[in-house]
Scaffold this active site. Structure first.
Site, PDB file in Angstrom:
ATOM      1  N   LYS A 108       0.823  -1.231   0.000  1.00 51.89           N
ATOM      2  CA  LYS A 108       0.000   0.000   0.000  1.00 51.89           C
ATOM      3  C   LYS A 108       0.845   1.263   0.000  1.00 51.89           C
ATOM      4  CE  LYS A 108       0.115  -1.766   4.374  1.00 51.89           C
ATOM      5  NZ  LYS A 108      -0.258  -3.008   4.976  1.00 51.89           N
ATOM      6  N   GLU A 132      -4.923  -6.378  -4.976  1.00 52.62           N
ATOM      7  CA  GLU A 132      -6.057  -6.665  -4.092  1.00 52.62           C
ATOM      8  C   GLU A 132      -5.670  -6.670  -2.618  1.00 52.62           C
ATOM      9  OE1 GLU A 132      -9.644  -7.455  -4.815  1.00 52.62           O
ATOM     10  OE2 GLU A 132      -9.287  -6.736  -2.788  1.00 52.62           O
ATOM     11  N   GLU A 193       3.430  -3.558  15.738  1.00 50.88           N
ATOM     12  CA  GLU A 193       4.884  -3.551  15.574  1.00 50.88           C
ATOM     13  C   GLU A 193       5.541  -3.010  16.846  1.00 50.88           C
ATOM     14  OE1 GLU A 193       6.439  -4.296  12.644  1.00 50.88           O
ATOM     15  OE2 GLU A 193       4.604  -4.609  11.485  1.00 50.88           O
ATOM     16  N   LYS A 208      -4.219   3.085   2.678  1.00 46.69           N
ATOM     17  CA  LYS A 208      -5.272   2.206   2.153  1.00 46.69           C
ATOM     18  C   LYS A 208      -6.456   3.032   1.669  1.00 46.69           C
ATOM     19  CE  LYS A 208      -3.851  -1.419   5.341  1.00 46.69           C
ATOM     20  NZ  LYS A 208      -4.077  -1.931   6.702  1.00 46.69           N
TER      21      LYS A 208
HETATM   22  N1  LIG Z   1       1.571  -8.887   6.994  1.00 49.13           N
HETATM   23  C1  LIG Z   1       0.334  -8.576   6.661  1.00 49.13           C
HETATM   24  O1  LIG Z   1      -0.638  -8.991   7.312  1.00 49.13           O
HETATM   25  C2  LIG Z   1       0.079  -7.711   5.465  1.00 49.13           C
HETATM   26  C3  LIG Z   1      -1.247  -7.376   5.115  1.00 49.13           C
HETATM   27  C4  LIG Z   1      -1.504  -6.624   3.977  1.00 49.13           C
HETATM   28  C5  LIG Z   1      -0.445  -6.173   3.214  1.00 49.13           C
HETATM   29  N2  LIG Z   1       0.839  -6.475   3.585  1.00 49.13           N
HETATM   30  C6  LIG Z   1       1.931  -5.967   2.756  1.00 49.13           C
HETATM   31  O2  LIG Z   1       2.636  -7.075   2.211  1.00 49.13           O
HETATM   32  C7  LIG Z   1       3.999  -6.736   2.058  1.00 49.13           C
HETATM   33  C8  LIG Z   1       4.857  -7.773   2.791  1.00 49.13           C
HETATM   34  O3  LIG Z   1       4.509  -7.740   4.165  1.00 49.13           O
HETATM   35  P1  LIG Z   1       5.043  -8.873   5.186  1.00 49.13           P
HETATM   36  O4  LIG Z   1       4.273  -8.656   6.436  1.00 49.13           O
HETATM   37  O5  LIG Z   1       5.032 -10.207   4.532  1.00 49.13           O
HETATM   38  O6  LIG Z   1       6.544  -8.393   5.408  1.00 49.13           O
HETATM   39  P2  LIG Z   1       7.729  -9.168   6.130  1.00 49.13           P
HETATM   40  O7  LIG Z   1       7.228 -10.327   6.909  1.00 49.13           O
HETATM   41  O8  LIG Z   1       8.558  -8.138   6.802  1.00 49.13           O
HETATM   42  O9  LIG Z   1       8.569  -9.758   4.900  1.00 49.13           O
HETATM   43  C9  LIG Z   1       9.310  -8.958   4.037  1.00 49.13           C
HETATM   44  C10 LIG Z   1      10.115  -9.866   3.110  1.00 49.13           C
HETATM   45  O10 LIG Z   1      10.811  -9.043   2.181  1.00 49.13           O
HETATM   46  C11 LIG Z   1      12.166  -9.427   2.130  1.00 49.13           C
HETATM   47  N3  LIG Z   1      12.971  -8.248   1.839  1.00 49.13           N
HETATM   48  C12 LIG Z   1      12.960  -7.065   2.471  1.00 49.13           C
HETATM   49  N4  LIG Z   1      13.877  -6.232   1.932  1.00 49.13           N
HETATM   50  C13 LIG Z   1      14.482  -6.940   0.954  1.00 49.13           C
HETATM   51  C14 LIG Z   1      15.537  -6.663   0.041  1.00 49.13           C
HETATM   52  N5  LIG Z   1      16.154  -5.488   0.049  1.00 49.13           N
HETATM   53  N6  LIG Z   1      15.890  -7.610  -0.830  1.00 49.13           N
HETATM   54  C15 LIG Z   1      15.292  -8.820  -0.825  1.00 49.13           C
HETATM   55  N7  LIG Z   1      14.276  -9.135   0.007  1.00 49.13           N
HETATM   56  C16 LIG Z   1      13.904  -8.217   0.882  1.00 49.13           C
HETATM   57  C17 LIG Z   1      12.491  -9.994   3.513  1.00 49.13           C
HETATM   58  O11 LIG Z   1      13.600 -10.858   3.419  1.00 49.13           O
HETATM   59  P3  LIG Z   1      14.146 -11.714   4.688  1.00 49.13           P
HETATM   60  O12 LIG Z   1      13.037 -12.677   5.048  1.00 49.13           O
HETATM   61  O13 LIG Z   1      15.336 -12.435   4.187  1.00 49.13           O
HETATM   62  O14 LIG Z   1      14.440 -10.725   5.772  1.00 49.13           O
HETATM   63  C18 LIG Z   1      11.174 -10.705   3.846  1.00 49.13           C
HETATM   64  O15 LIG Z   1      11.205 -12.013   3.341  1.00 49.13           O
HETATM   65  C19 LIG Z   1       4.137  -5.292   2.567  1.00 49.13           C
HETATM   66  O16 LIG Z   1       4.022  -4.402   1.504  1.00 49.13           O
HETATM   67  C20 LIG Z   1       2.950  -5.146   3.497  1.00 49.13           C
HETATM   68  O17 LIG Z   1       2.519  -3.811   3.631  1.00 49.13           O
HETATM   69  C21 LIG Z   1       1.121  -7.233   4.684  1.00 49.13           C
END
Ligand SMILES: NC(=O)c1ccc[n+]([C@@H]2O[C@H](COP(=O)([O-])OP(=O)(O)OC[C@H]3O[C@@H](n4cnc5c(N)ncnc54)[C@H](OP(=O)(O)O)[C@@H]3O)[C@@H](O)[C@H]2O)c1
Length: 441
Positions: A108, A132, A193, A208
């Site tokens: 987002k 989505e 967080e 959002k």
């Molecule tokens: N979590 C939710 O419930 C949720 C809901 C809606 C939307 N989102 C969106 O979905 C996206 C992902 O969220 P998440 O919660 O899954 O995040 P997360 O758990 O922090 O995972 C981020 C991933 O990105 C990788 N990453 C970060 N920087 C990187 C880089 N420079 N090069 C390569 N890989 C990199 C990390 O690698 P490592 O694992 O090796 O550290 C990790 O695997 C975000 O945009 C978030 O706003 C999340």
């Protein structure tokens, strides 16, 4: 179309890992639905050695650089699940579009800041830019606004778009625990967080909301136009007063077409207890759309979490696999309206105003006069003897401030601000006023 869709997943965190698991679990049913196999052929993350809970990455090429993954000849569709408005996420999505790859993202922050430019770039090359999961996680609100409501003119959209805030407010209300205690509990349970600012100060909701506003009104995304206030100043007294007056307090994102333009605002809001949105408690999200044909439509569901968010990501991947490429914001970018920003000062609505009024003669009369001067009509006034006053002096004044709540009829924000400034200058209140906007049904 029997060639497999080759998917590259950049980001293997909460959402990325769930996407890979769901694609493995649902692979057969998905390929029957879309008419071709869907295979994850490439992945990227920061740390190759990290334990990812037994995630099966066999058959996937590992890329240390997500941008290289985006350019790889082994990928047709790039799924960006890293996060962040700029940096590697933006570089990856731009590289993917440049290389002619369809893009799916849950990001987002990226869309709120660069959504229009990215949509233009994808459109110019006939590619998908699907998002989505970016607003309200598992609730299919993007598709609903983009595909299910073309018969409607939307008047207003409002929603609970941040589960952390809704959890904190629900917990404060149910258990009468102060904000800090509810926040600590949300952190302990993994809903908030370590640095919760982005959620509790309303910025996540604002991103959002900007995405949903564009889809609902056919307007260019304009995240900078969103007025933002968070929940950190909500007290137990406000929640108790809301309850007494027939309301609940929710952090809402509201977008509305008004006579001055499109209003976009995020703030704690009094919603009547009878509304669907008032029933949404805990980490759940909800979005209500007011439109001319369908009237009122409310979608309720999980706004975050690995599997729920991955459910939305996989829906986008399924569209790409089926060859569906819709304009990202519902119409071609050159047909999106460049809408006027309705200034917050011109917002019209009811207000809850809580004042700590000095317990001295004439203080209340002075406040009523200032409200009248500003043309503000009061629907109700609730005066509570402060606990200090009750304990110190059961017979009369104690000098301790007395909480007074004013509920206004619909009035302009500018009038409320002007009246409160004068009341402050009059020296009759002991602390800054608490102002909570009331959302009509
Ligand atoms: N979590 C939710 O419930 C949720 C809901 C809606 C939307 N989102 C969106 O979905 C996206 C992902 O969220 P998440 O919660 O899954 O995040 P997360 O758990 O922090 O995972 C981020 C991933 O990105 C990788 N990453 C970060 N920087 C990187 C880089 N420079 N090069 C390569 N890989 C990199 C990390 O690698 P490592 O694992 O090796 O550290 C990790 O695997 C975000 O945009 C978030 O706003 C999340």
């Amino acid at each position: 179309m029997t060639e497999p869709l080759r998917v590259g997943v950049a980001g293997l965190g909460t959402v990325g890992a769930s996407v890979i698991r769901i694609l493995a679990r649902q692979g057969k049913s998905l390929s029957q639905r879309v008419g071709r196999p869907v295979r994850v052929t490439a992945v990227a993350a920061r740390d190759r050695t990290k334990d990812r809970g037994g995630l099966d990455l066999s058959g996937c090429e590992w890329f240390a650089s997500p941008v290289e993954l985006a350019r790889s000849g082994a990928v047709d569709c790039v799924v960006e699940l890293m996060g962040g408005a700029d940096g590697v996420a933006r570089d990856t999505v731009e590289a993917a579009i440049e290389a002619g790859k369809d893009v799916v993202t849950a990001n987002k922050a990226l869309l709120a800041k660069h959504g229009l430019a990215l949509a233009r770039a994808a459109e110019a090359r006939g590619l998908a830019l699907a998002f989505e999961a970016s607003a309200a996680g598992g609730i299919p609100v993007v598709k609903t606004l983009r595909e299910a409501l073309p018969a409607n003119a939307v008047h207003r959209l409002y929603g609970i778009l941040n589960g952390t805030c809704n959890y904190i407010l629900s917990r404060m209300e149910a258990e009468r625990c102060p904000f800090e205690v509810a926040l600590r509990e949300a952190q302990r349970l993994g809903y908030a967080e370590a640095d919760p600012t982005f959620d509790i100060e309303g910025y996540d909701t604002a991103h959002k909301l900007a995405i949903l506003t564009s889809l609902a009104f056919g307007a260019e995304i304009d995240a900078e136009a969103v007025y933002v206030e968070g929940i950190s100043k909500i007290t137990l007294l406000d929640l108790a007063m809301a309850d007494e007056l027939g309301y609940r307090i929710k952090l809402l994102g509201v977008a509305e077409r008004t006579h001055t333009g499109i209003e976009q605002r995020v703030h704690p809001t009094m919603v009547p207890k009878s509304t669907a949105i008032a029933q949404v408690m805990g980490v759940m999200n909800a979005v209500t759309v007011d439109a001319d044909a369908v009237r009122e439509l409310t979608l309720i569901g999980p706004g975050a979490g690995g599997d729920a968010t991955a459910s939305a990501v996989v829906a986008d991947i399924a569209d790409v696999a089926s060859g569906l490429r819709r304009p990202p914001f519902g119409r071609p970018t050159d047909r999106l309206e460049r809408a006027e920003r309705a200034p917050m000062q011109r917002h019209e609505g009811g207000y809850y105003i809580r004042l700590a009024v000095s317990d001295r003669p004439g203080a209340f009369a002075g406040i009523a006069a200032r409200m009248a001067e500003a043309g503000i009509s009061l629907e109700s006034i609730v005066q509570r003897r402060s606990e200090a006053a009750a304990t110190q002096d059961p017979h009369g004044r104690s000098g301790a401030p007395v909480p007074v709540v004013l509920i206004t009829y619909a009035t302009e924000e500018a009038a409320v601000r002007a009246a409160l400034e004068k009341i402050g200058a009059d020296g009759v209140i002991a602390e800054p006023p608490q102002v909570i906007r009331i959302e009509r049904e």
